[in-house]
Motif scaffolding. Structure first.
Motif, short mmCIF file in Angstrom:
data_model
loop_
_atom_site.label_atom_id
_atom_site.label_comp_id
_atom_site.label_asym_id
_atom_site.label_seq_id
_atom_site.Cartn_x
_atom_site.Cartn_y
_atom_site.Cartn_z
N ALA A 173 -4.56 8.12 0.09
CA ALA A 173 -5.12 6.81 -0.21
C ALA A 173 -4.19 5.72 0.28
O ALA A 173 -2.96 5.80 0.11
CB ALA A 173 -5.35 6.68 -1.72
N ALA A 174 -4.75 4.69 0.90
CA ALA A 174 -3.94 3.61 1.45
C ALA A 174 -4.75 2.32 1.45
O ALA A 174 -5.98 2.33 1.37
CB ALA A 174 -3.47 3.95 2.86
N ARG A 175 -4.04 1.21 1.55
CA ARG A 175 -4.68 -0.12 1.60
C ARG A 175 -3.82 -1.05 2.44
O ARG A 175 -2.66 -0.76 2.73
CB ARG A 175 -4.84 -0.69 0.20
N LEU A 176 -4.43 -2.18 2.84
CA LEU A 176 -3.70 -3.19 3.58
C LEU A 176 -3.21 -4.27 2.62
O LEU A 176 -3.97 -4.74 1.76
CB LEU A 176 -4.59 -3.83 4.65
N ASP A 177 -1.95 -4.65 2.76
CA ASP A 177 -1.42 -5.75 1.97
C ASP A 177 -1.97 -7.06 2.55
O ASP A 177 -1.78 -7.35 3.73
CB ASP A 177 0.11 -5.74 2.03
N ARG A 178 -2.64 -7.85 1.73
CA ARG A 178 -3.30 -9.05 2.23
C ARG A 178 -2.33 -10.09 2.76
O ARG A 178 -2.65 -10.85 3.69
CB ARG A 178 -4.15 -9.66 1.12
N SER A 179 -1.14 -10.16 2.18
CA SER A 179 -0.20 -11.20 2.59
C SER A 179 0.57 -10.84 3.86
O SER A 179 0.88 -11.72 4.68
CB SER A 179 0.79 -11.48 1.46
N THR A 180 0.88 -9.56 4.05
CA THR A 180 1.70 -9.15 5.19
C THR A 180 0.94 -8.36 6.24
O THR A 180 1.41 -8.23 7.37
CB THR A 180 2.89 -8.30 4.71
N GLY A 181 -0.22 -7.80 5.89
CA GLY A 181 -0.98 -6.98 6.82
C GLY A 181 -0.44 -5.58 7.01
O GLY A 181 -0.91 -4.84 7.88
N THR A 182 0.55 -5.19 6.20
CA THR A 182 1.13 -3.86 6.31
C THR A 182 0.31 -2.84 5.54
O THR A 182 -0.46 -3.19 4.63
CB THR A 182 2.58 -3.85 5.79
N ILE A 183 0.51 -1.57 5.90
CA ILE A 183 -0.19 -0.47 5.22
C ILE A 183 0.63 -0.03 4.02
O ILE A 183 1.84 0.21 4.14
CB ILE A 183 -0.42 0.69 6.18
N CYS A 184 -0.03 0.09 2.89
CA CYS A 184 0.60 0.60 1.67
C CYS A 184 -0.04 1.94 1.32
O CYS A 184 -1.25 1.99 1.05
CB CYS A 184 0.43 -0.38 0.52
N ILE A 185 0.74 3.00 1.37
CA ILE A 185 0.23 4.32 0.99
C ILE A 185 0.37 4.44 -0.51
O ILE A 185 1.46 4.31 -1.07
CB ILE A 185 1.03 5.43 1.70
N THR A 186 -0.73 4.69 -1.20
CA THR A 186 -0.74 4.59 -2.66
C THR A 186 -0.80 5.92 -3.39
O THR A 186 -0.31 6.01 -4.52
CB THR A 186 -1.92 3.72 -3.11
N ALA A 187 -1.38 6.94 -2.80
CA ALA A 187 -1.53 8.20 -3.55
C ALA A 187 -1.73 9.36 -2.59
O ALA A 187 -2.29 9.20 -1.51
CB ALA A 187 -2.71 8.11 -4.52
N PRO A 188 -1.26 10.58 -3.00
CA PRO A 188 -1.47 11.77 -2.17
C PRO A 188 -2.91 12.24 -2.29
O PRO A 188 -3.68 11.75 -3.11
CB PRO A 188 -0.50 12.78 -2.78
N PRO A 189 -3.31 13.21 -1.48
CA PRO A 189 -4.68 13.73 -1.55
C PRO A 189 -4.97 14.32 -2.92
O PRO A 189 -4.11 14.94 -3.54
CB PRO A 189 -4.71 14.82 -0.47
#
Length: 501
Positions: A410-426
Protein backbone atom coordinates in the motif's frame (compact mmCIF):
# COMPACT_ATOMS: atom_id res chain seq x y z
CA UNK A 1 20.57 -2.43 -36.84
CA UNK A 2 21.38 -6.09 -36.25
CA UNK A 3 22.92 -6.96 -32.88
CA UNK A 4 25.70 -9.49 -33.50
CA UNK A 5 27.21 -9.76 -30.02
CA UNK A 6 25.41 -11.81 -27.38
CA UNK A 7 24.69 -10.09 -24.09
CA UNK A 8 27.02 -11.12 -21.25
CA UNK A 9 26.27 -13.74 -18.64
CA UNK A 10 27.60 -13.92 -15.09
CA UNK A 11 30.22 -16.45 -16.21
CA UNK A 12 31.37 -14.10 -18.98
CA UNK A 13 31.80 -11.31 -16.40
CA UNK A 14 33.86 -13.67 -14.24
CA UNK A 15 36.09 -14.72 -17.12
CA UNK A 16 36.77 -11.10 -18.05
CA UNK A 17 38.12 -10.45 -14.55
CA UNK A 18 40.05 -13.74 -14.65
CA UNK A 19 41.81 -12.68 -17.85
CA UNK A 20 42.90 -9.36 -16.30
CA UNK A 21 44.07 -10.44 -12.86
CA UNK A 22 44.11 -14.21 -12.28
CA UNK A 23 46.17 -13.99 -9.08
CA UNK A 24 44.06 -11.30 -7.39
CA UNK A 25 41.97 -12.35 -4.34
CA UNK A 26 38.43 -13.26 -5.41
CA UNK A 27 36.46 -15.03 -2.66
CA UNK A 28 37.00 -15.00 1.11
CA UNK A 29 35.14 -17.32 3.49
CA UNK A 30 33.62 -16.28 6.85
CA UNK A 31 36.11 -16.50 9.71
CA UNK A 32 33.53 -18.51 11.69
CA UNK A 33 32.95 -21.05 8.91
CA UNK A 34 34.02 -23.97 11.16
CA UNK A 35 31.02 -23.21 13.36
CA UNK A 36 28.66 -22.83 10.40
CA UNK A 37 29.59 -25.88 8.30
CA UNK A 38 32.43 -27.59 10.16
CA UNK A 39 34.84 -26.80 7.31
CA UNK A 40 37.95 -24.58 7.38
CA UNK A 41 37.71 -21.14 5.73
CA UNK A 42 38.95 -20.76 2.16
CA UNK A 43 40.62 -17.87 0.40
CA UNK A 44 40.59 -18.18 -3.38
CA UNK A 45 42.18 -16.14 -6.13
CA UNK A 46 40.36 -15.81 -9.44
CA UNK A 47 42.53 -18.55 -10.93
CA UNK A 48 41.83 -20.91 -8.02
CA UNK A 49 38.12 -20.10 -8.16
CA UNK A 50 38.11 -20.78 -11.91
CA UNK A 51 39.63 -24.23 -11.42
CA UNK A 52 37.00 -25.05 -8.79
CA UNK A 53 34.19 -23.76 -11.04
CA UNK A 54 35.49 -25.81 -13.95
CA UNK A 55 35.64 -28.97 -11.83
CA UNK A 56 32.11 -28.46 -10.44
CA UNK A 57 30.73 -27.76 -13.93
CA UNK A 58 32.42 -30.94 -15.17
CA UNK A 59 30.80 -32.91 -12.33
CA UNK A 60 27.34 -31.61 -13.26
CA UNK A 61 27.90 -32.49 -16.92
CA UNK A 62 29.30 -35.96 -16.15
CA UNK A 63 26.31 -36.61 -13.87
CA UNK A 64 24.07 -36.43 -16.92
CA UNK A 65 22.36 -33.11 -16.24
CA UNK A 66 21.19 -31.80 -19.65
CA UNK A 67 21.60 -28.19 -20.70
CA UNK A 68 18.92 -25.77 -19.43
CA UNK A 69 17.83 -28.12 -16.66
CA UNK A 70 17.22 -26.74 -13.16
CA UNK A 71 19.59 -27.36 -10.26
CA UNK A 72 18.39 -26.45 -6.76
CA UNK A 73 20.92 -24.81 -4.41
CA UNK A 74 20.49 -24.59 -0.62
CA UNK A 75 23.80 -23.33 0.76
CA UNK A 76 25.03 -20.85 3.39
CA UNK A 77 26.83 -17.61 2.60
CA UNK A 78 30.22 -19.23 1.91
CA UNK A 79 32.47 -19.52 -1.15
CA UNK A 80 30.77 -22.79 -2.09
CA UNK A 81 27.61 -20.87 -2.95
CA UNK A 82 29.35 -18.54 -5.41
CA UNK A 83 31.32 -21.42 -6.94
CA UNK A 84 28.19 -23.55 -7.39
CA UNK A 85 26.16 -20.80 -9.05
CA UNK A 86 28.92 -19.93 -11.51
CA UNK A 87 29.64 -23.61 -12.19
CA UNK A 88 25.97 -24.29 -12.91
CA UNK A 89 25.89 -21.42 -15.41
CA UNK A 90 29.11 -22.64 -17.03
CA UNK A 91 27.45 -26.04 -17.47
CA UNK A 92 24.37 -24.41 -19.02
CA UNK A 93 22.07 -24.98 -16.03
CA UNK A 94 19.48 -22.79 -14.32
CA UNK A 95 19.88 -22.24 -10.56
CA UNK A 96 16.91 -22.43 -8.19
CA UNK A 97 17.66 -20.57 -4.94
CA UNK A 98 16.34 -22.37 -1.83
CA UNK A 99 16.24 -20.48 1.52
CA UNK A 100 17.94 -22.23 4.42
CA UNK A 101 14.87 -22.14 6.68
CA UNK A 102 12.65 -24.07 4.31
CA UNK A 103 11.18 -27.23 5.76
CA UNK A 104 10.98 -30.51 3.85
CA UNK A 105 7.44 -29.85 2.62
CA UNK A 106 8.50 -26.56 1.01
CA UNK A 107 11.59 -28.14 -0.51
CA UNK A 108 9.47 -30.84 -2.09
CA UNK A 109 6.93 -28.37 -3.49
CA UNK A 110 9.68 -26.19 -4.97
CA UNK A 111 11.50 -29.16 -6.52
CA UNK A 112 8.30 -30.39 -8.15
CA UNK A 113 7.21 -26.94 -9.32
CA UNK A 114 10.53 -26.28 -11.06
CA UNK A 115 11.18 -29.82 -12.30
CA UNK A 116 14.67 -29.66 -10.77
CA UNK A 117 17.05 -32.42 -11.84
CA UNK A 118 19.54 -31.99 -8.99
CA UNK A 119 19.92 -30.44 -5.57
CA UNK A 120 23.10 -29.09 -3.92
CA UNK A 121 23.43 -28.53 -0.19
CA UNK A 122 25.92 -28.77 2.67
CA UNK A 123 26.14 -31.65 5.11
CA UNK A 124 25.49 -29.38 8.11
CA UNK A 125 24.60 -25.72 8.43
CA UNK A 126 24.50 -24.18 11.89
CA UNK A 127 24.12 -27.63 13.44
CA UNK A 128 21.20 -28.68 11.22
CA UNK A 129 21.70 -31.77 9.03
CA UNK A 130 20.69 -30.28 5.69
CA UNK A 131 21.97 -33.33 3.84
CA UNK A 132 19.14 -35.42 5.32
CA UNK A 133 16.58 -32.74 4.54
CA UNK A 134 17.71 -32.68 0.90
CA UNK A 135 17.70 -36.48 0.60
CA UNK A 136 14.21 -36.78 2.08
CA UNK A 137 12.84 -34.02 -0.17
CA UNK A 138 14.52 -35.55 -3.23
CA UNK A 139 12.87 -38.88 -2.48
CA UNK A 140 9.48 -37.16 -2.89
CA UNK A 141 10.41 -35.26 -6.06
CA UNK A 142 10.01 -37.32 -9.22
CA UNK A 143 12.34 -35.14 -11.32
CA UNK A 144 15.43 -35.35 -9.06
CA UNK A 145 18.20 -37.50 -10.49
CA UNK A 146 21.25 -36.27 -8.62
CA UNK A 147 21.83 -35.13 -5.02
CA UNK A 148 25.21 -33.71 -4.04
CA UNK A 149 26.73 -31.80 -1.18
CA UNK A 150 29.75 -30.20 0.45
CA UNK A 151 31.26 -31.33 3.72
CA UNK A 152 31.84 -34.63 5.50
CA UNK A 153 29.53 -37.41 6.70
CA UNK A 154 27.32 -37.19 3.64
CA UNK A 155 24.54 -39.81 3.58
CA UNK A 156 24.70 -42.75 1.22
CA UNK A 157 23.64 -41.76 -2.26
CA UNK A 158 24.83 -38.13 -2.00
CA UNK A 159 27.79 -37.22 -4.20
CA UNK A 160 30.66 -35.24 -2.65
CA UNK A 161 31.39 -31.95 -4.40
CA UNK A 162 34.57 -31.50 -2.35
CA UNK A 163 35.83 -34.70 -3.97
CA UNK A 164 34.75 -33.42 -7.39
CA UNK A 165 36.80 -30.24 -6.90
CA UNK A 166 39.86 -32.19 -5.76
CA UNK A 167 39.63 -34.49 -8.80
CA UNK A 168 39.80 -31.44 -11.06
CA UNK A 169 37.96 -32.83 -14.08
CA UNK A 170 37.81 -30.48 -17.08
CA UNK A 171 34.91 -32.06 -18.96
CA UNK A 172 32.99 -29.33 -20.78
CA UNK A 173 30.30 -28.81 -23.38
CA UNK A 174 29.38 -26.01 -25.73
CA UNK A 175 27.13 -23.49 -23.99
CA UNK A 176 25.76 -20.38 -25.68
CA UNK A 177 26.70 -17.46 -23.44
CA UNK A 178 23.68 -15.23 -23.94
CA UNK A 179 22.42 -12.91 -21.22
CA UNK A 180 18.83 -13.41 -22.38
CA UNK A 181 18.87 -17.02 -21.21
CA UNK A 182 17.30 -18.05 -17.91
CA UNK A 183 19.78 -17.81 -15.03
CA UNK A 184 18.00 -18.24 -11.69
CA UNK A 185 14.66 -19.01 -10.12
CA UNK A 186 13.81 -17.48 -6.77
CA UNK A 187 10.63 -18.01 -4.77
CA UNK A 188 8.13 -15.53 -3.43
CA UNK A 189 5.14 -15.89 -1.14
CA UNK A 190 2.21 -13.66 -2.04
CA UNK A 191 -1.40 -13.58 -0.94
CA UNK A 192 -2.07 -15.90 -3.90
CA UNK A 193 0.40 -18.46 -2.53
CA UNK A 194 3.78 -19.86 -3.47
CA UNK A 195 5.26 -18.29 -6.63
CA UNK A 196 8.49 -19.18 -8.52
CA UNK A 197 10.09 -16.15 -10.19
CA UNK A 198 12.51 -16.85 -13.09
CA UNK A 199 15.07 -14.27 -14.22
CA UNK A 200 17.63 -14.00 -16.99
CA UNK A 201 21.27 -12.98 -16.68
CA UNK A 202 20.27 -9.55 -17.99
CA UNK A 203 17.70 -9.17 -15.21
CA UNK A 204 20.37 -9.99 -12.62
CA UNK A 205 22.95 -7.66 -14.15
CA UNK A 206 20.38 -4.85 -14.34
CA UNK A 207 19.66 -5.29 -10.63
CA UNK A 208 23.36 -5.33 -9.77
CA UNK A 209 24.05 -2.22 -11.88
CA UNK A 210 21.19 -0.34 -10.22
CA UNK A 211 22.67 -1.04 -6.79
CA UNK A 212 26.36 -0.57 -7.62
CA UNK A 213 25.85 2.70 -9.51
CA UNK A 214 23.51 4.21 -6.93
CA UNK A 215 25.83 3.29 -4.04
CA UNK A 216 28.96 4.24 -6.04
CA UNK A 217 30.82 0.96 -5.51
CA UNK A 218 34.33 1.55 -6.92
CA UNK A 219 36.13 -0.74 -9.32
CA UNK A 220 38.27 -3.25 -7.46
CA UNK A 221 36.21 -2.85 -4.29
CA UNK A 222 36.51 -5.24 -1.36
CA UNK A 223 32.90 -6.09 -0.59
CA UNK A 224 31.65 -7.64 2.65
CA UNK A 225 28.34 -9.43 2.09
CA UNK A 226 26.35 -10.22 5.24
CA UNK A 227 23.01 -10.89 3.55
CA UNK A 228 21.64 -14.38 2.86
CA UNK A 229 22.10 -15.16 -0.87
CA UNK A 230 18.86 -17.13 -1.28
CA UNK A 231 16.90 -14.39 -3.08
CA UNK A 232 17.11 -12.02 -6.04
CA UNK A 233 18.25 -9.21 -3.72
CA UNK A 234 20.79 -11.43 -1.97
CA UNK A 235 22.30 -12.55 -5.27
CA UNK A 236 22.45 -9.14 -6.96
CA UNK A 237 23.77 -7.31 -3.90
CA UNK A 238 26.69 -9.72 -3.46
CA UNK A 239 27.64 -11.96 -6.39
CA UNK A 240 26.59 -9.59 -9.19
CA UNK A 241 28.03 -6.41 -7.63
CA UNK A 242 31.29 -8.31 -7.07
CA UNK A 243 31.47 -9.36 -10.73
CA UNK A 244 30.64 -5.83 -11.89
CA UNK A 245 33.31 -4.25 -9.68
CA UNK A 246 35.99 -6.86 -10.41
CA UNK A 247 37.15 -6.76 -6.80
CA UNK A 248 37.07 -9.15 -3.85
CA UNK A 249 33.98 -10.67 -2.25
CA UNK A 250 34.22 -11.44 1.46
CA UNK A 251 31.33 -13.45 2.88
CA UNK A 252 29.71 -13.49 6.30
CA UNK A 253 27.04 -16.03 7.23
CA UNK A 254 24.45 -14.00 9.18
CA UNK A 255 24.86 -13.07 11.99
CA UNK A 256 27.80 -12.85 14.36
CA UNK A 257 28.56 -9.23 15.20
CA UNK A 258 32.08 -9.84 16.50
CA UNK A 259 33.03 -12.03 13.53
CA UNK A 260 31.56 -9.50 11.09
CA UNK A 261 33.54 -6.62 12.56
CA UNK A 262 36.69 -8.77 12.60
CA UNK A 263 36.28 -9.62 8.91
CA UNK A 264 35.66 -6.03 7.85
CA UNK A 265 38.83 -4.89 9.63
CA UNK A 266 40.98 -7.86 8.60
CA UNK A 267 40.09 -7.60 4.90
CA UNK A 268 40.00 -3.77 4.83
CA UNK A 269 36.52 -3.89 3.32
CA UNK A 270 35.36 -0.61 1.79
CA UNK A 271 31.80 -1.77 1.02
CA UNK A 272 29.34 -3.51 3.33
CA UNK A 273 26.13 -5.22 2.20
CA UNK A 274 23.85 -6.05 5.13
CA UNK A 275 20.27 -5.83 6.39
CA UNK A 276 19.54 -2.14 6.93
CA UNK A 277 18.70 -2.58 10.61
CA UNK A 278 22.09 -4.22 11.18
CA UNK A 279 23.83 -1.40 9.30
CA UNK A 280 22.07 1.22 11.43
CA UNK A 281 23.09 -0.68 14.52
CA UNK A 282 26.74 -0.56 13.40
CA UNK A 283 26.43 3.20 13.06
CA UNK A 284 26.01 3.39 16.83
CA UNK A 285 29.46 1.92 17.60
CA UNK A 286 31.74 4.79 16.48
CA UNK A 287 32.22 3.33 13.03
CA UNK A 288 34.92 5.84 12.04
CA UNK A 289 37.41 4.48 14.59
CA UNK A 290 36.39 0.80 14.61
CA UNK A 291 35.77 0.34 10.86
CA UNK A 292 37.97 3.05 9.30
CA UNK A 293 38.23 1.49 5.81
CA UNK A 294 34.46 1.35 5.28
CA UNK A 295 33.20 3.90 2.72
CA UNK A 296 29.96 2.44 1.33
CA UNK A 297 27.15 0.74 3.23
CA UNK A 298 24.30 -0.89 1.30
CA UNK A 299 21.39 -1.48 3.66
CA UNK A 300 18.65 -3.83 2.46
CA UNK A 301 15.15 -3.26 3.83
CA UNK A 302 12.92 -6.34 3.82
CA UNK A 303 10.19 -4.08 5.23
CA UNK A 304 10.42 -1.00 2.95
CA UNK A 305 7.55 0.71 4.74
CA UNK A 306 9.97 1.27 7.65
CA UNK A 307 12.55 3.32 5.73
CA UNK A 308 10.83 6.70 6.11
CA UNK A 309 10.74 6.40 9.92
CA UNK A 310 14.25 4.97 10.29
CA UNK A 311 16.97 6.76 12.33
CA UNK A 312 19.26 9.27 10.66
CA UNK A 313 22.60 8.02 9.30
CA UNK A 314 25.29 9.78 11.33
CA UNK A 315 28.72 8.41 10.20
CA UNK A 316 30.47 11.01 8.03
CA UNK A 317 33.15 8.78 6.50
CA UNK A 318 30.71 6.22 5.02
CA UNK A 319 27.59 6.72 2.90
CA UNK A 320 24.41 4.66 3.31
CA UNK A 321 22.25 3.49 0.42
CA UNK A 322 18.76 2.33 1.36
CA UNK A 323 17.60 -0.59 -0.79
CA UNK A 324 13.85 -1.12 -0.85
CA UNK A 325 13.00 -4.83 -1.24
CA UNK A 326 9.56 -5.98 -2.39
CA UNK A 327 9.84 -9.72 -1.95
CA UNK A 328 11.10 -11.21 -5.19
CA UNK A 329 9.19 -8.70 -7.32
CA UNK A 330 12.03 -6.18 -7.50
CA UNK A 331 13.99 -3.49 -5.70
CA UNK A 332 15.34 0.02 -5.98
CA UNK A 333 17.99 1.96 -4.09
CA UNK A 334 18.34 5.55 -2.86
CA UNK A 335 21.53 6.95 -1.39
CA UNK A 336 21.23 9.22 1.64
CA UNK A 337 22.73 12.59 0.68
CA UNK A 338 20.86 14.94 3.04
CA UNK A 339 22.97 16.78 5.60
CA UNK A 340 20.87 15.40 8.45
CA UNK A 341 21.27 11.78 7.28
CA UNK A 342 17.57 11.26 6.58
CA UNK A 343 16.34 8.89 3.85
CA UNK A 344 16.11 10.22 0.30
CA UNK A 345 12.72 11.22 -1.07
CA UNK A 346 11.20 8.69 -3.48
CA UNK A 347 9.40 10.30 -6.42
CA UNK A 348 7.10 8.48 -8.85
CA UNK A 349 8.22 7.92 -12.41
CA UNK A 350 11.47 6.69 -13.98
CA UNK A 351 14.53 6.67 -11.72
CA UNK A 352 18.14 6.61 -12.81
CA UNK A 353 21.31 5.21 -11.28
CA UNK A 354 22.78 7.29 -9.74
CA UNK A 355 19.57 9.17 -9.00
CA UNK A 356 20.98 12.69 -8.73
CA UNK A 357 23.32 12.60 -11.74
CA UNK A 358 21.81 14.19 -14.87
CA UNK A 359 21.90 11.98 -17.93
CA UNK A 360 22.50 8.72 -16.06
CA UNK A 361 20.85 5.52 -17.28
CA UNK A 362 17.27 4.72 -16.32
CA UNK A 363 17.23 1.68 -14.02
CA UNK A 364 13.49 1.38 -13.49
CA UNK A 365 10.18 3.07 -12.89
CA UNK A 366 8.03 3.45 -9.77
CA UNK A 367 4.33 4.33 -9.89
CA UNK A 368 1.04 3.83 -8.10
CA UNK A 369 -1.69 1.56 -9.40
CA UNK A 370 -5.40 2.46 -9.32
CA UNK A 371 -5.63 0.11 -6.31
CA UNK A 372 -3.36 2.40 -4.30
CA UNK A 373 -0.43 -0.02 -4.38
CA UNK A 374 3.16 0.38 -5.52
CA UNK A 375 4.18 -1.01 -8.91
CA UNK A 376 7.62 -1.53 -10.48
CA UNK A 377 8.70 -1.55 -14.11
CA UNK A 378 12.15 -1.96 -15.63
CA UNK A 379 14.88 -4.29 -16.91
CA UNK A 380 15.24 -6.26 -13.64
CA UNK A 381 11.50 -6.99 -13.36
CA UNK A 382 9.90 -10.30 -14.41
CA UNK A 383 6.26 -9.33 -15.13
CA UNK A 384 5.23 -12.76 -16.44
CA UNK A 385 5.89 -14.36 -13.05
CA UNK A 386 3.32 -12.07 -11.42
CA UNK A 387 0.81 -11.88 -14.25
CA UNK A 388 -2.79 -12.10 -12.98
CA UNK A 389 -4.83 -15.15 -13.99
CA UNK A 390 -6.79 -14.77 -17.22
CA UNK A 391 -10.39 -13.61 -16.81
CA UNK A 392 -13.02 -16.33 -16.69
CA UNK A 393 -14.86 -15.26 -19.82
CA UNK A 394 -15.49 -16.62 -23.27
CA UNK A 395 -13.89 -13.63 -24.95
CA UNK A 396 -11.49 -14.55 -27.73
CA UNK A 397 -9.68 -11.21 -27.46
CA UNK A 398 -6.33 -11.60 -25.74
CA UNK A 399 -5.66 -9.37 -22.77
CA UNK A 400 -2.88 -6.80 -23.29
CA UNK A 401 0.41 -7.97 -21.76
CA UNK A 402 1.39 -6.37 -18.45
CA UNK A 403 4.88 -4.86 -18.37
CA UNK A 404 4.97 -4.13 -14.65
CA UNK A 405 4.64 -5.93 -11.32
CA UNK A 406 2.17 -4.87 -8.64
CA UNK A 407 4.04 -5.33 -5.36
CA UNK A 408 0.78 -5.17 -3.32
CA UNK A 409 2.47 -2.73 -0.92
CA UNK A 410 0.00 0.00 0.00
CA UNK A 411 1.30 3.45 -0.92
CA UNK A 412 0.14 7.03 -1.42
CA UNK A 413 1.45 10.34 -2.72
CA UNK A 414 2.28 13.08 -0.23
CA UNK A 415 0.25 16.09 -1.37
CA UNK A 416 2.78 18.67 -0.23
CA UNK A 417 5.97 17.09 -1.61
CA UNK A 418 4.74 14.69 -4.31
CA UNK A 419 6.82 11.87 -2.84
CA UNK A 420 5.70 8.27 -2.49
CA UNK A 421 4.89 7.07 1.01
CA UNK A 422 4.83 3.29 1.46
CA UNK A 423 2.32 2.64 4.21
CA UNK A 424 1.78 -1.10 4.64
CA UNK A 425 3.03 -4.53 3.48
CA UNK A 426 0.84 -6.87 1.42
CA UNK A 427 -2.12 -8.31 3.26
CA UNK A 428 -2.23 -12.05 3.83
CA UNK A 429 1.53 -12.47 4.30
CA UNK A 430 3.96 -11.91 7.15
CA UNK A 431 7.76 -11.82 7.33
CA UNK A 432 9.21 -13.95 10.13
CA UNK A 433 12.97 -14.18 10.54
CA UNK A 434 13.40 -12.51 7.15
CA UNK A 435 11.19 -15.07 5.36
CA UNK A 436 7.68 -14.59 4.08
CA UNK A 437 4.86 -16.83 5.26
CA UNK A 438 1.15 -16.88 4.55
CA UNK A 439 -0.80 -15.63 7.55
CA UNK A 440 -3.06 -18.67 7.26
CA UNK A 441 -0.01 -20.93 7.70
CA UNK A 442 0.87 -19.16 10.94
CA UNK A 443 -2.72 -19.63 12.09
CA UNK A 444 -2.48 -23.34 11.27
CA UNK A 445 0.68 -23.66 13.33
CA UNK A 446 -1.03 -21.89 16.22
CA UNK A 447 -4.01 -24.25 15.96
CA UNK A 448 -1.69 -27.26 16.19
CA UNK A 449 -0.43 -26.03 19.55
CA UNK A 450 -3.72 -26.88 21.17
CA UNK A 451 -6.29 -25.01 23.20
CA UNK A 452 -4.90 -22.31 25.49
CA UNK A 453 -1.46 -22.23 23.89
CA UNK A 454 0.00 -19.01 22.52
CA UNK A 455 1.82 -18.37 19.26
CA UNK A 456 2.19 -14.85 17.96
CA UNK A 457 4.44 -12.83 15.67
CA UNK A 458 6.17 -9.95 17.41
CA UNK A 459 8.00 -7.07 15.65
CA UNK A 460 11.75 -7.53 15.44
CA UNK A 461 14.23 -4.83 14.36
CA UNK A 462 16.47 -7.19 12.46
CA UNK A 463 14.18 -9.75 10.86
CA UNK A 464 10.75 -8.13 10.55
CA UNK A 465 8.92 -10.42 13.00
CA UNK A 466 9.80 -13.32 15.27
CA UNK A 467 7.57 -16.09 16.52
CA UNK A 468 6.99 -16.06 20.25
CA UNK A 469 5.30 -18.46 22.64
CA UNK A 470 4.93 -18.73 26.38
CA UNK A 471 7.52 -20.79 28.23
CA UNK A 472 5.02 -23.51 29.11
CA UNK A 473 4.07 -23.83 25.43
CA UNK A 474 7.61 -24.33 24.11
CA UNK A 475 7.58 -28.15 24.29
CA UNK A 476 4.20 -28.33 22.55
CA UNK A 477 5.37 -25.81 19.95
CA UNK A 478 8.42 -27.88 19.08
CA UNK A 479 6.35 -31.05 18.78
CA UNK A 480 3.78 -29.32 16.57
CA UNK A 481 6.42 -27.80 14.31
CA UNK A 482 8.21 -31.13 14.00
CA UNK A 483 4.90 -32.77 13.10
CA UNK A 484 4.48 -30.18 10.33
CA UNK A 485 7.93 -31.09 9.00
CA UNK A 486 9.33 -27.65 9.77
CA UNK A 487 13.04 -27.14 9.40
CA UNK A 488 14.61 -27.29 12.90
CA UNK A 489 16.16 -23.85 12.39
CA UNK A 490 12.67 -22.37 12.33
CA UNK A 491 12.00 -23.78 15.77
CA UNK A 492 14.80 -21.56 17.05
CA UNK A 493 12.68 -18.55 16.06
CA UNK A 494 10.64 -19.29 19.16
CA UNK A 495 11.65 -17.12 22.05
CA UNK A 496 10.38 -17.25 25.60
CA UNK A 497 8.25 -14.14 25.92
CA UNK A 498 9.44 -13.62 29.49
CA UNK A 499 13.05 -13.42 28.32
CA UNK A 500 12.15 -10.78 25.75
CA UNK A 501 10.39 -8.49 28.19
Amino acid sequence: MIQTNASPTLDVLFKRILARKPDAPALLDPVNKPRVTGQPPKRLTFAEADRAITALAAHFIESGLPSNSVIAVQLPNTVEFALTVLAAHRAGLVVALFPLLWRQAELTVALNRTGARAIVTSSRIDGVVHADLAMNAAAEAFSIRHVCGFGTDLPEGMASLDLAMSNGSTTSRAVVQDGRKAAVISFDVTSDGFRPVPRTHLNLIAGGLALSLESDVPQGATIMSAFAPSSFAGLTSSLVIWLLSGGTLALHHPYDGDALEQQIVEHCCDTLVAPAQLALRLAEIDMASRLPALRNVIGLWRAPEQVASSPAWTPQHAALTDVYLFGEAGLFGARRTAADGSPAAILPGPHSAPREVPGSSISGEIFLTPRGTLALRGPMISPSAYAPPPPSSDSLIAQPPRDYVDTDYAARLDRSTGTICITAPPSGTMAVGGYRFLSQDLQEWARRLGQGALLTALPDRLSGHRLAGRAQDNARAREALAELGLNPLMVEAFRDRASQA
